[in-house]
Design a protein around this motif. Structure first.
Motif, PDB file in Angstrom:
ATOM      1  N   GLY A 293     -83.196  51.499 -10.240  1.00 41.61           N
ATOM      2  CA  GLY A 293     -83.034  52.256  -8.998  1.00 41.61           C
ATOM      3  C   GLY A 293     -84.330  52.887  -8.539  1.00 41.61           C
ATOM      4  N   ALA A 294     -85.081  53.461  -9.482  1.00 39.84           N
ATOM      5  CA  ALA A 294     -86.357  54.096  -9.137  1.00 39.84           C
ATOM      6  C   ALA A 294     -87.366  53.073  -8.647  1.00 39.84           C
ATOM      7  CB  ALA A 294     -86.906  54.852 -10.352  1.00 39.84           C
ATOM      8  N   PHE A 295     -87.420  51.918  -9.290  1.00 41.62           N
ATOM      9  CA  PHE A 295     -88.414  50.905  -8.927  1.00 41.62           C
ATOM     10  C   PHE A 295     -88.142  50.351  -7.525  1.00 41.62           C
ATOM     11  CE2 PHE A 295     -90.504  46.800  -8.840  1.00 41.62           C
ATOM     12  CZ  PHE A 295     -91.721  47.081  -9.458  1.00 41.62           C
ATOM     13  N   GLY A 533     -87.990  42.103  -4.082  1.00 43.73           N
ATOM     14  CA  GLY A 533     -87.688  41.012  -5.010  1.00 43.73           C
ATOM     15  C   GLY A 533     -86.722  41.440  -6.090  1.00 43.73           C
ATOM     16  N   LEU A 534     -86.938  42.649  -6.650  1.00 45.73           N
ATOM     17  CA  LEU A 534     -86.026  43.150  -7.677  1.00 45.73           C
ATOM     18  C   LEU A 534     -84.647  43.409  -7.090  1.00 45.73           C
ATOM     19  CD1 LEU A 534     -85.596  44.072 -10.577  1.00 45.73           C
ATOM     20  CD2 LEU A 534     -86.446  46.334  -9.939  1.00 45.73           C
ATOM     21  N   GLU A 535     -84.622  43.936  -5.875  1.00 46.00           N
ATOM     22  CA  GLU A 535     -83.335  44.194  -5.221  1.00 46.00           C
ATOM     23  C   GLU A 535     -82.551  42.901  -5.033  1.00 46.00           C
ATOM     24  OE1 GLU A 535     -81.678  46.592  -1.277  1.00 46.00           O
ATOM     25  OE2 GLU A 535     -83.692  45.737  -1.260  1.00 46.00           O
ATOM     26  N   LYS A 536     -83.236  41.834  -4.590  1.00 48.03           N
ATOM     27  CA  LYS A 536     -82.565  40.545  -4.408  1.00 48.03           C
ATOM     28  C   LYS A 536     -82.070  39.988  -5.736  1.00 48.03           C
ATOM     29  CE  LYS A 536     -85.059  39.206  -0.198  1.00 48.03           C
ATOM     30  NZ  LYS A 536     -86.052  38.279   0.391  1.00 48.03           N
ATOM     31  N   SER A 537     -82.864  40.177  -6.792  1.00 46.36           N
ATOM     32  CA  SER A 537     -82.447  39.696  -8.113  1.00 46.36           C
ATOM     33  C   SER A 537     -81.193  40.415  -8.581  1.00 46.36           C
ATOM     34  CB  SER A 537     -83.579  39.897  -9.122  1.00 46.36           C
ATOM     35  OG  SER A 537     -84.730  39.179  -8.758  1.00 46.36           O
ATOM     36  N   MET A 538     -81.164  41.742  -8.400  1.00 47.03           N
ATOM     37  CA  MET A 538     -79.995  42.513  -8.793  1.00 47.03           C
ATOM     38  C   MET A 538     -78.771  42.131  -7.963  1.00 47.03           C
ATOM     39  SD  MET A 538     -81.090  44.359 -11.297  1.00 47.03           S
ATOM     40  CE  MET A 538     -82.096  42.910 -11.664  1.00 47.03           C
ATOM     41  N   ASN A 539     -78.996  41.896  -6.677  1.00 41.40           N
ATOM     42  CA  ASN A 539     -77.887  41.484  -5.815  1.00 41.40           C
ATOM     43  C   ASN A 539     -77.348  40.113  -6.218  1.00 41.40           C
ATOM     44  OD1 ASN A 539     -78.065  43.825  -4.346  1.00 41.40           O
ATOM     45  ND2 ASN A 539     -79.221  42.937  -2.658  1.00 41.40           N
ATOM     46  N   SER A 540     -78.244  39.239  -6.707  1.00 42.75           N
ATOM     47  CA  SER A 540     -77.805  37.921  -7.159  1.00 42.75           C
ATOM     48  C   SER A 540     -76.894  38.037  -8.371  1.00 42.75           C
ATOM     49  CB  SER A 540     -79.020  37.053  -7.502  1.00 42.75           C
ATOM     50  OG  SER A 540     -79.815  36.816  -6.362  1.00 42.75           O
ATOM     51  N   VAL A 541     -77.246  38.955  -9.279  1.00 42.85           N
ATOM     52  CA  VAL A 541     -76.394  39.184 -10.454  1.00 42.85           C
ATOM     53  C   VAL A 541     -75.024  39.674 -10.011  1.00 42.85           C
ATOM     54  CG1 VAL A 541     -76.111  40.553 -12.556  1.00 42.85           C
ATOM     55  CG2 VAL A 541     -78.369  39.651 -11.943  1.00 42.85           C
ATOM     56  N   ALA A 542     -75.028  40.643  -9.088  1.00 43.05           N
ATOM     57  CA  ALA A 542     -73.757  41.174  -8.586  1.00 43.05           C
ATOM     58  C   ALA A 542     -72.959  40.086  -7.870  1.00 43.05           C
ATOM     59  CB  ALA A 542     -74.023  42.350  -7.649  1.00 43.05           C
ATOM     60  N   SER A 543     -73.660  39.233  -7.127  1.00 44.48           N
ATOM     61  CA  SER A 543     -72.971  38.136  -6.434  1.00 44.48           C
ATOM     62  C   SER A 543     -72.349  37.170  -7.434  1.00 44.48           C
ATOM     63  CB  SER A 543     -73.954  37.381  -5.531  1.00 44.48           C
ATOM     64  OG  SER A 543     -74.458  38.219  -4.524  1.00 44.48           O
ATOM     65  N   GLY A 544     -73.059  36.934  -8.551  1.00 46.38           N
ATOM     66  CA  GLY A 544     -72.507  36.077  -9.598  1.00 46.38           C
ATOM     67  C   GLY A 544     -71.224  36.646 -10.171  1.00 46.38           C
ATOM     68  N   ILE A 545     -71.209  37.956 -10.380  1.00 44.46           N
ATOM     69  CA  ILE A 545     -69.993  38.608 -10.872  1.00 44.46           C
ATOM     70  C   ILE A 545     -68.884  38.489  -9.834  1.00 44.46           C
ATOM     71  CG2 ILE A 545     -68.992  40.835 -11.524  1.00 44.46           C
ATOM     72  CD1 ILE A 545     -71.718  41.552 -12.701  1.00 44.46           C
ATOM     73  N   GLY A 546     -69.260  38.669  -8.551  1.00 45.50           N
ATOM     74  CA  GLY A 546     -68.271  38.521  -7.488  1.00 45.50           C
ATOM     75  C   GLY A 546     -67.687  37.121  -7.452  1.00 45.50           C
ATOM     76  N   THR A 547     -68.543  36.114  -7.683  1.00 42.42           N
ATOM     77  CA  THR A 547     -68.074  34.723  -7.703  1.00 42.42           C
ATOM     78  C   THR A 547     -67.082  34.502  -8.842  1.00 42.42           C
ATOM     79  OG1 THR A 547     -70.172  33.963  -6.762  1.00 42.42           O
ATOM     80  CG2 THR A 547     -68.798  32.320  -7.872  1.00 42.42           C
ATOM     81  N   LEU A 548     -67.367  35.092 -10.006  1.00 41.54           N
ATOM     82  CA  LEU A 548     -66.445  34.967 -11.140  1.00 41.54           C
ATOM     83  C   LEU A 548     -65.086  35.571 -10.812  1.00 41.54           C
ATOM     84  CD1 LEU A 548     -68.778  35.815 -14.179  1.00 41.54           C
ATOM     85  CD2 LEU A 548     -67.826  33.584 -13.566  1.00 41.54           C
ATOM     86  N   PHE A 549     -65.103  36.731 -10.159  1.00 44.87           N
ATOM     87  CA  PHE A 549     -63.835  37.367  -9.791  1.00 44.87           C
ATOM     88  C   PHE A 549     -63.092  36.535  -8.752  1.00 44.87           C
ATOM     89  CE2 PHE A 549     -65.194  41.070 -12.073  1.00 44.87           C
ATOM     90  CZ  PHE A 549     -64.027  41.751 -12.357  1.00 44.87           C
ATOM     91  N   MET A 550     -63.848  35.916  -7.828  1.00 46.55           N
ATOM     92  CA  MET A 550     -63.189  35.063  -6.835  1.00 46.55           C
ATOM     93  C   MET A 550     -62.536  33.859  -7.487  1.00 46.55           C
ATOM     94  SD  MET A 550     -65.874  35.154  -3.629  1.00 46.55           S
ATOM     95  CE  MET A 550     -64.884  33.982  -2.706  1.00 46.55           C
ATOM     96  N   LYS A 551     -63.240  33.251  -8.480  1.00 43.79           N
ATOM     97  CA  LYS A 551     -62.655  32.106  -9.181  1.00 43.79           C
ATOM     98  C   LYS A 551     -61.446  32.539 -10.003  1.00 43.79           C
ATOM     99  CE  LYS A 551     -66.817  29.250  -9.389  1.00 43.79           C
ATOM    100  NZ  LYS A 551     -67.806  28.574 -10.258  1.00 43.79           N
TER     101      LYS A 551
END
Length: 610
Positions: A293-295, A533-551
C-alpha cells in the motif's frame, strides 16, 4: 462489575430514527433540514455513549443478552457488551462520525441528493455503533452486512457517473468474498462452542485447543478482515471507493468500516491465539499489505487515491500487530489512525471544494489561500509520518517495538514507515507549496462547517496518542487489557529509529520536491510507473481470485440446475406419470370400480393363502 442499562440501546437507535425520517420525509418536508436531523442523532449517540465510557473507566462492564431462537444444543441471543475495548471505540466512532456529518453539511450543500446522503450516513452510523456494542458474532455480522450495504449506497451515491456505479459494485462484490469466509467461520465457531457470545467463547476457547476445526474457524474469520479492511489480495476495492463523495471517504477510511475488520480480529483473538499457523498468515498478510500500500501510494497522482493506499498500508500495520499478538498495540493504532486519517481525507475534501480538482498535477501553492486547510493537513501528515509527540508516533512505535524480535517483519515495517513519511510530504508539498498549479489560481478557503471539524480533528491528532504514551504510563493499553502490563515496554533506541524514519522520509521529500525541483521530475518518472506497475500486478492477482470464484459459481450453477433441480424435476415427473396411469382407471363407471375391487380382493386372497 457487570451492569445492565437499557439506555445503551439508544446509541444505535438515534441514527436509525434519523435514517427513517430522512427516507420518508427528507425530500418534501425536511429538505435542507435533513442534515440537522442526522447531526442531532449523531450528537445524541455521542452523549449517550459518554456515561458508559466513563463507567468503564471506573471498572464497570455493561452487558445484557436476551434470547432470539433456540439452535441445536445452544441458542442464538442478542444483546450488548461495553467493555474497555468497546468503550474506547464507541467514543471514537461517535465523535469522528459526528464531525464528519457536520463537515458534510458544507461539502454536500448544493447536491441534489442532499437528504438521501444524510439518510445513508445515518444508517451507516447506526450499523457501526451496533457492531461496536454487539456482544456476539451473530449481531456483529448483521451490523457488518448492513455496513456493506451502506458502503455500496455511499460509494455509488453519484450513480449517474459510470465510474461510481462500477466502483460501488466492485466494493460490494469484493467484500462479499471475505464475508462468505466470515459467515462460514461463524458457523464453525457455533459448531465448536454452541454459542456465539464473545465472552463465552473467550472462556471456552482452551477447551477446543487441538480441535482441527479451530484453525479453520480462525482462518475463515480472518477472511472477513481481508475483505472489509482491504488486505491483500482483496484490497482492490478501496482505491476505487474514492468515487464517492469525500465525506464518504472519511467515513469509510477513518474510524468506521475498514476499522471493523481490525476490531473483528481483536474480538476473535482468543480463538486466533490458539492457531499459530493462522497467526503467521495474519502477520505476513498485514506486513505485506503495509509495504504494498505504501509503495503504490508513492506514484499516485490523485490526492484521494494517495490517501486510500495510505489507509490500506496503515491497516496492514494494525493487522500485522494482531498477528504478532500485540492486540493492544494494533487497537491503539486503530484509535489514533481514526483521527488523523479522517483529518487528512476531510482536508483533501477541502482542497477539492476550494479548487475543483483532486489531481496533484493541477495543484500547488495553496498554502497562502487555504491556510486553515494547509495547517491542519500538515498536522495530519506529521501524525501519520510518526513524528513525536503527535498521535501516530506513539501507536506506530509500539507496533515496531512488538515486531523487534522478528528481523524480517521489523525491517519491512520500518521501510514502510519511511515510505509513508515520504509520500505524505510529497502529497503536502505538491498540494500546498511550490508554484501554483493550473487549478490553484481561483482557490479559496472552505467555510467554517468544513474547517471547524478539521481543527477539532487536528487537536485530536496532537493529543490522542498521549494516553498510550510513556508520559501517562501506557494507560490506554493497560486499560484495554485490565492489567498494568498491557503494553510493550518502550525502548529509547527504537523510539529514536522510529523518529529518524519519519524525519528521513520528510527530508527526502523536501529534497526532491522543494530544495532541488529538478529532482521531482526524475522522481515522478520513476515512482509513477513503478507504483502503477505494482498496482496492476496486485489487481491481476485479485482478478485471478475473482475468476476462480466465477468458475466456482458456474460449477455451482451447473450442479444446482442439472443435479439438484434434476432430482426435484424427476420426482415431479414420476408423480405425474403415476397419476396419469391411475387416472386411466378412474372412469366413473360402476362396472370398472367393481372390477378393480374384485382384482384387489383376489390379490388379498392369494396373499393370504400363500
Amino acid at each position: 462489575m457487570v451492569t445492565q442499562s437499557g439506555w445503551i440501546y439508544l446509541i444505535p437507535c438515534y441514527p436509525l430514527v434519523a435514517f427513517l425520517l430522512n427516507v420518508f420525509f427528507g425530500a418534501k418536508v425536511l429538505k435542507e433540514k435533513a442534515a440537522w436531523v442526522s447531526i442531532a442523532a449523531s450528537v445524541l449517540s455521542f452523549f449517550t455513549a459518554l456515561p458508559f465510557t466513563a463507567g468503564c473507566l471506573q471498572g464497570k462492564i455493561y452487558s445484557d443478552r436476551f434470547p432470539w431462537i433456540a439452535a441445536g444444543n445452544g441458542s442464538l441471543d442478542f444483546g450488548y457488551l461495553i467493555d474497555p475495548m468497546a468503550a474506547v471505540l464507541i467514543f471514537v466512532v461517535t465523535l469522528v462520525g459526528t464531525l464528519i456529518v457536520v463537515y458534510s453539511t458544507g461539502y454536500m450543500r448544493s447536491d441534489a441528493g442532499y437528504h438521501r446522503f444524510f439518510a445513508y450516513v445515518s444508517l451507516f452510523m447506526s450499523a457501526m455503533t451496533t457492531l461496536v456494542i454487539a456482544n456476539n458474532f451473530l449481531l456483529f455480522f448483521i451490523a457488518w452486512e448492513i455496513m456493506g450495504l451502506c458502503s455500496y449506497l455511499l460509494i455509488g451515491f453519484w450513480f449517474e457517473k459510470p465510474a461510481a456505479a462500477k466502483a460501488c459494485k466492485k466494493a460490494f462484490l469484493v467484500t462479499r468474498v471475505g464475508d462468505i469466509g466470515l459467515f462460514l467461520g461463524i458457523l464453525t465457531l457455533f459448531t465448536l462452542f454452541g454459542t456465539l457470545h464473545f465472552e463465552d467463547i473467550k472462556d471456552m476457547a482452551q477447551t477446543a485447543a487441538g480441535n482441527p476445526l479451530l484453525p479453520a474457524a480462525a482462518f475463515l474469520v480472518f477472511c472477513g478482515t481481508i475483505g472489509k479492511s482491504a488486505q491483500f489480495p482483496l484490497h482492490v476495492w478501496l482505491p476505487d471507493a474514492m468515487e464517492g463523495p469525500t465525506p464518504v471517504s472519511a467515513l469509510i477510511h477513518a474510524a468506521t468500516m475498514v476499522a471493523a475488520g481490525v476490531y473483528l480480529l481483536a474480538r476473535a483473538f482468543p480463538v486466533l491465539a490458539l492457531s499459530p499457523d493462522v497467526m503467521k498468515i495474519i502477520l505476513y498478510t498485514g506486513t505485506g499489505t503495509a509495504f504494498v500500500g505504501a509503495f503504490i501510494a508513492l506514484g499516485a497522482t490523485d490526492i484521494k487515491k494517495v490517501l486510500a493506499y495510505s489507509t490500506i498500508s496503515q491497516l496492514g500495520f494494525m493487522v500485522a500487530a494482531m498477528g504478532l499478538g500485540a492486540v493492544n498495540a494494533g487497537f491503539f493504532h486503530l484509535v489514533t489512525h481514526a483521527f488523523f486519517k479522517a483529518l487528512l481525507f476531510m482536508g483533501a475534501g477541502s482542497v477539492i471544494h476550494g479548487t475543483g480538482t483532486q489531481d496533484l498535477r493541477e495543484l500547488g501553492g495553496l498554502f497562502p489561500k487555504m491556510k486553515s486547510t494547509a495547517w491542519t493537513f500538515l498536522i495530519g501528515a506529521l501524525a501519520i509520518s510518526g513524528i513525536p509527540p503527535l498521535a501516530g508516533f506513539w501507536s506506530k512505535d509500539e507496533i515496531l517495538t512488538a515486531s523487534h524480535g522478528n528481523n524480517f517483519i521489523f525491517t519491512v515495517l520500518c521501510v514502510s514507515a519511511f515510505i509513508t513519511a515520504f509520500y505524505m510530504f510529497r502529497l503536502f508539498f505538491l498540494t500546498f507549496l511550490g508554484k501554483e498549479g493550473a487549478k490553484s489560481g481561483h482557490a479559496h478557503e472552505s467555510p467554517l462547517s468544513i474547517t471547524g471539524p478539521l481543527w477539532v480533528l487536528a487537536g485530536c491528532s496532537l493529543l490522542a496518542g498521549l494516553p498510550g504514551s510513556p508520559f501517562m504510563g501506557m494507560w490506554l493499553q493497560n486499560f484495554l487489557s485490565g492489567t498494568r502490563h498491557g503494553a510493550h515496554e518502550p525502548q529509547a533506541a527504537l523510539m529514536m529509529i522510529s523518529t529518524a524514519l519519519g524525519a528521513a522520509g520528510i527530508a527526502f521529500a523536501a529534497l526532491f520536491y522543494l530544495a532541488v525541483p529538478g529532482l521531482a521530475k526524475t522522481a515522478e518518472a520513476v515512482l509513477r510507473p513503478a507504483g502503477s506497475g505494482l498496482e496492476k500486478s496486485m489487481n491481476s492477482v485479485a482478478s485471478g481470485i475473482g475468476t476462480l470464484f466465477m468458475k466456482a459459481g458456474s460449477f455451482q450453477n451447473f450442479f444446482d440446475k442439472y443435479f439438484v433441480d434434476g432430482i426435484v424435476n424427476l420426482s415431479g415427473y414420476a408423480a405425474q406419470l403415476a397419476a396419469s396411469s391411475i387416472r386411466r382407471i378412474q372412469t366413473g363407471l360402476v362396472q370398472h370400480s367393481l372390477l378393480v375391487a374384485f382384482a384387489v380382493l383376489m390379490v388379498f386372497l392369494y396373499c393370504g393363502m400363500k
